[in-house]
Design an enzyme around this catalytic site. Structure first.
Site: not given
Length: 198
Positions: A29, A176
């Site tokens: 990701s 993230h």
């Protein structure tokens, strides 16, 4: 540029793009651009900087483990025929507390498969939060340097180096990076790629 030249470029562009060597980013990701618009992830930004010298292909999958990556690598290599593979996997193994001997073996196999396909490999390392305990986090970090040395490939020791301790550079999940952090990743990867020749 004259109208004739513009038309010539448009006509030749598919051939030119096909002829450009391919960089395949093979990650999770962090490379897939989780939580970001498609044009704001670091792989897209890198592609904009390297075109037309390279064609950058993003073969990353959010949530990918080293086991999952290994299972789909052959197909990705055959499809994209990369000249360079940027291998960014392992973080999800670590976050799940998976046995590192398996993660290391999977990464090693992916490096060798990539090299066997005539691609050069840039290995990208990660680090884990301290709450996983010092022995595990240290062995996890060491895994990448040991792989780079054993397989003689260049290494980016930590993809998020320089801002990993800055909460404002991360999305709400604190895993993230935000869009604002992506250019820092691009700079780090682009510097590492300077050792590779088109």
């Amino acid at each position: 540029m004259s109208r004739f030249m513009r038309l010539l470029v448009l006509w030749l562009w598919p051939v030119m793009a096909q002829a450009a060597p391919v960089i395949m980013v093979f990650g999770d990701s962090l490379s897939a651009g989780y939580g970001l618009p498609q044009n704001q992830g670091w792989v897209h930004l890198l592609s904009a900087k390297l075109t037309p010298a390279y064609q950058v292909v993003n073969a990353s999958v959010s949530g990918e483990t080293t086991s999952g990556g290994l299972s789909r690598l052959d197909s990705a290599l055959q499809q994209h025929k990369p000249t360079i593979v940027i291998l960014e996997l392992g973080a999800n193994d670590g976050l799940r507390g998976l046995p590192l001997k398996h993660s290391k073996a999977n990464l090693g196999a992916m490096i060798e498969k990539s090299k066997a396909s005539k691609a050069k490999v840039l290995l990208v390392g990660m680090q884990l939060p301290p709450n996983f305990g010092k022995p595990y986090t240290q062995r996890f970090a060491d895994m990448y340097s040991e792989l780079a040395q054993a397989h003689k490939v260049p290494l980016i020791p930590f993809l998020l180096e320089g801002f990993a301790d800055k909460p404002e550079w991360f999305q709400n999940d604190m895993i993230h990076p935000t869009a604002a952090a992506q250019p820092f990743i691009v700079d780090r990867v682009q510097k590492a790629l300077k050792n590779f020749k088109p």
